[in-house]
Design a protein around this motif. Structure first.
Motif, short mmCIF file in Angstrom:
data_model
loop_
_atom_site.label_atom_id
_atom_site.label_comp_id
_atom_site.label_asym_id
_atom_site.label_seq_id
_atom_site.Cartn_x
_atom_site.Cartn_y
_atom_site.Cartn_z
N CYS A 19 30.41 29.99 33.86
CA CYS A 19 31.70 29.94 33.60
C CYS A 19 32.24 31.47 33.59
O CYS A 19 33.33 31.85 33.95
CB CYS A 19 32.45 29.30 32.65
SG CYS A 19 32.26 27.23 32.92
N ALA A 22 34.04 33.54 36.68
CA ALA A 22 35.33 33.21 36.78
C ALA A 22 36.63 33.50 35.96
O ALA A 22 37.39 33.87 36.27
CB ALA A 22 35.34 31.77 37.24
N LEU A 23 35.89 33.33 34.76
CA LEU A 23 36.75 33.70 33.72
C LEU A 23 37.29 35.16 33.54
O LEU A 23 38.46 35.60 33.34
CB LEU A 23 36.40 33.10 32.22
CG LEU A 23 36.21 31.69 31.95
CD1 LEU A 23 35.56 31.34 30.53
CD2 LEU A 23 37.54 31.14 31.98
N ALA A 26 39.58 35.81 36.32
CA ALA A 26 40.82 35.45 36.07
C ALA A 26 41.58 36.25 35.28
O ALA A 26 42.82 36.63 35.41
CB ALA A 26 40.87 33.91 35.49
N TRP A 27 40.66 36.81 34.23
CA TRP A 27 41.38 37.87 33.40
C TRP A 27 41.71 39.20 34.14
O TRP A 27 42.89 39.59 33.89
CB TRP A 27 40.41 38.10 32.16
CG TRP A 27 40.95 39.22 31.13
CD1 TRP A 27 40.56 40.57 31.27
CD2 TRP A 27 42.13 39.19 30.42
NE1 TRP A 27 41.29 41.22 30.21
CE2 TRP A 27 42.08 40.16 29.50
CE3 TRP A 27 42.86 37.96 30.06
CZ2 TRP A 27 43.03 40.56 28.54
CZ3 TRP A 27 43.76 38.03 28.90
CH2 TRP A 27 43.90 39.51 28.36
N TRP A 29 42.83 39.24 37.12
CA TRP A 29 43.88 38.84 38.06
C TRP A 29 45.26 39.14 36.95
O TRP A 29 46.31 39.44 37.45
CB TRP A 29 43.75 37.55 38.56
CG TRP A 29 44.66 37.31 39.60
CD1 TRP A 29 46.15 36.88 39.39
CD2 TRP A 29 44.59 37.19 41.03
NE1 TRP A 29 46.72 36.74 40.46
CE2 TRP A 29 45.76 36.63 41.52
CE3 TRP A 29 43.28 37.39 41.86
CZ2 TRP A 29 46.10 36.73 43.00
CZ3 TRP A 29 43.72 37.05 43.16
CH2 TRP A 29 44.89 36.85 43.75
N TYR A 30 44.92 38.30 35.69
CA TYR A 30 46.34 38.22 34.82
C TYR A 30 46.57 39.57 34.64
O TYR A 30 47.75 39.91 34.16
CB TYR A 30 45.70 37.32 33.68
CG TYR A 30 46.80 37.30 32.62
CD1 TYR A 30 47.92 36.45 32.76
CD2 TYR A 30 46.66 38.04 31.37
CE1 TYR A 30 48.85 36.46 32.03
CE2 TYR A 30 47.73 38.00 30.52
CZ TYR A 30 48.65 37.12 30.76
OH TYR A 30 49.62 37.20 29.75
N ALA A 42 39.12 39.94 45.16
CA ALA A 42 38.68 38.49 44.44
C ALA A 42 37.72 37.69 45.22
O ALA A 42 36.94 36.96 44.90
CB ALA A 42 39.99 37.69 44.14
N THR A 46 33.91 36.70 44.24
CA THR A 46 33.40 35.37 44.45
C THR A 46 32.31 35.13 45.21
O THR A 46 31.34 34.50 45.10
CB THR A 46 34.48 34.25 44.62
OG1 THR A 46 35.04 34.96 45.65
CG2 THR A 46 35.48 34.29 43.50
N TYR A 86 31.39 28.45 43.43
CA TYR A 86 31.66 29.71 43.59
C TYR A 86 31.92 30.21 45.16
O TYR A 86 32.99 30.85 45.63
CB TYR A 86 30.85 30.87 43.04
CG TYR A 86 31.10 31.23 41.53
CD1 TYR A 86 32.11 32.21 41.29
CD2 TYR A 86 30.54 30.17 40.61
CE1 TYR A 86 32.26 32.36 40.02
CE2 TYR A 86 30.88 30.34 39.30
CZ TYR A 86 31.70 31.44 39.15
OH TYR A 86 31.77 31.68 37.45
N LEU A 89 35.38 28.51 46.01
CA LEU A 89 36.40 29.42 45.46
C LEU A 89 36.49 30.66 46.38
O LEU A 89 37.57 31.23 46.77
CB LEU A 89 36.25 29.70 44.03
CG LEU A 89 36.94 31.02 43.26
CD1 LEU A 89 38.54 30.12 43.26
CD2 LEU A 89 36.58 31.24 41.85
#
Length: 283
Positions: A19, A22-23, A26-27, A29-30, A42, A46, A86, A89
């Motif tokens: 995981c 992906a985390l 996401a971080w 991206w944020y 991204a 992936t 993945y 995604l």
């Protein structure tokens, strides 16, 4: 620790590690840390992790045999499913980049060869992930194993997709292809040679040579670069590490890990034997 409890914690640790990419994505991206083209970045991230997990799932069979550690079999399914997730995604980010216009997506897949083989890979991985459960294994019986041979063409197509998508710079795809060659050569070797240091040494040489041939073949066909020019680059210490160096390093690292594992087992047996000899009185 009992074997059952060891397997439990191994599975949990594997789930967390699967995981993390992906985390982390996401971080990034944020926090707006994906550069000027976040969607493209991204998509690449992936896709890269799909290849990594595909190779890891294929590597578990050689790892179990060479390390002589059965619990590794228990995490193979999770890693294979992670590769499919993945890949899914990866595809969904591409679809989002096309404004969720499925007609445009379908036309692009039909027109562009690298998208066609990428989509074919996704379908294979999804089929393997869906049928990876014990229930499907019981339903399909002998056909289950035949179906799961799709992992090999899926890996080939995924790496080919990686090469085409990378265009001019195929360093990472070359490494992936070299490691895939290692995994396939191991499966083709005589069973007695697979776990011996001689066999592992031959594998290191074979995988490195295969990586060089992949590099020469790709640059020769696409960019018309002479093999001698690539050879000069590969033996130039200033350009270290090149793709073939990375494949060789990983191959030698595998030998070192196997040696460490076997040394630890022998040392443990030695001290166990000495403990028994010193604690059990002789008659």
């Amino acid at each position: 620790m009992s074997t059952q409890r060891l397997i439990f914690w191994l599975r949990q640790a594997t789930l967390v590690l699967l995981c993390l990419p992906a985390l982390h994505l996401a971080w990034r991206w944020y926090t707006d840390d994906l550069g000027a083209r976040p969607v493209t970045e991204a998509t690449h991230v992936t896709g890269d992790w799909t290849i990594v997990f595909l190779l890891c799932s294929l590597a578990l069979t050689p790892a179990r045999a060479t390390f002589d550690w059965m619990p590794l079999v228990q995490i193979r399914r999770r890693i294979g499913v992670a590769a499919a997730l993945y890949a899914g995604l990866h595809f969904m980010i591409y679809v989002a980049d096309q404004k969720w216009n499925l007609i445009v997506v379908a036309l692009e897949i039909a027109k562009r060869f690298y998208l066609t083989i990428g989509f074919a890979t996704l379908l294979m991985l999804v089929a393997l992930a869906v049928t990876s459960t014990n229930g499907w294994q019981r339903r399909l019986k002998r056909n289950w194993k035949r179906l799961h041979w799709l992992i090999y063409p899926a890996a080939v197509l995924a790496i080919l997709h990686f090469f085409i998508q990378s265009k001019a710079n195929v360093g990472e795809p070359t490494v992936a292809a070299g490691l895939f060659a290692w995994l396939m050569i191991w499966r083709l070797m005589p069973a007695k040679l697979r776990t011996r240091f001689l066999g592992l040494s031959l594998l290191a040489i074979g995988a490195t040579l295969a990586a060089f041939l992949f590099e020469v073949g790709w640059y020769g066909i696409v960019n018309h670069i002479s093999p001698l020019r690539l050879l000069d680059a590969d033996i130039d210490p200033e350009l270290f590490p090149r793709p073939i160096h990375k494949v060789l390093i990983v191959s030698l690292g595998a030998i070192a890990l196997v040696a460490a594992r076997r040394g630890t087992v022998l040392l443990k047996r030695h001290w166990t034997r000495r403990y028994i000899q010193t604690t059990i009185p002789t008659s």
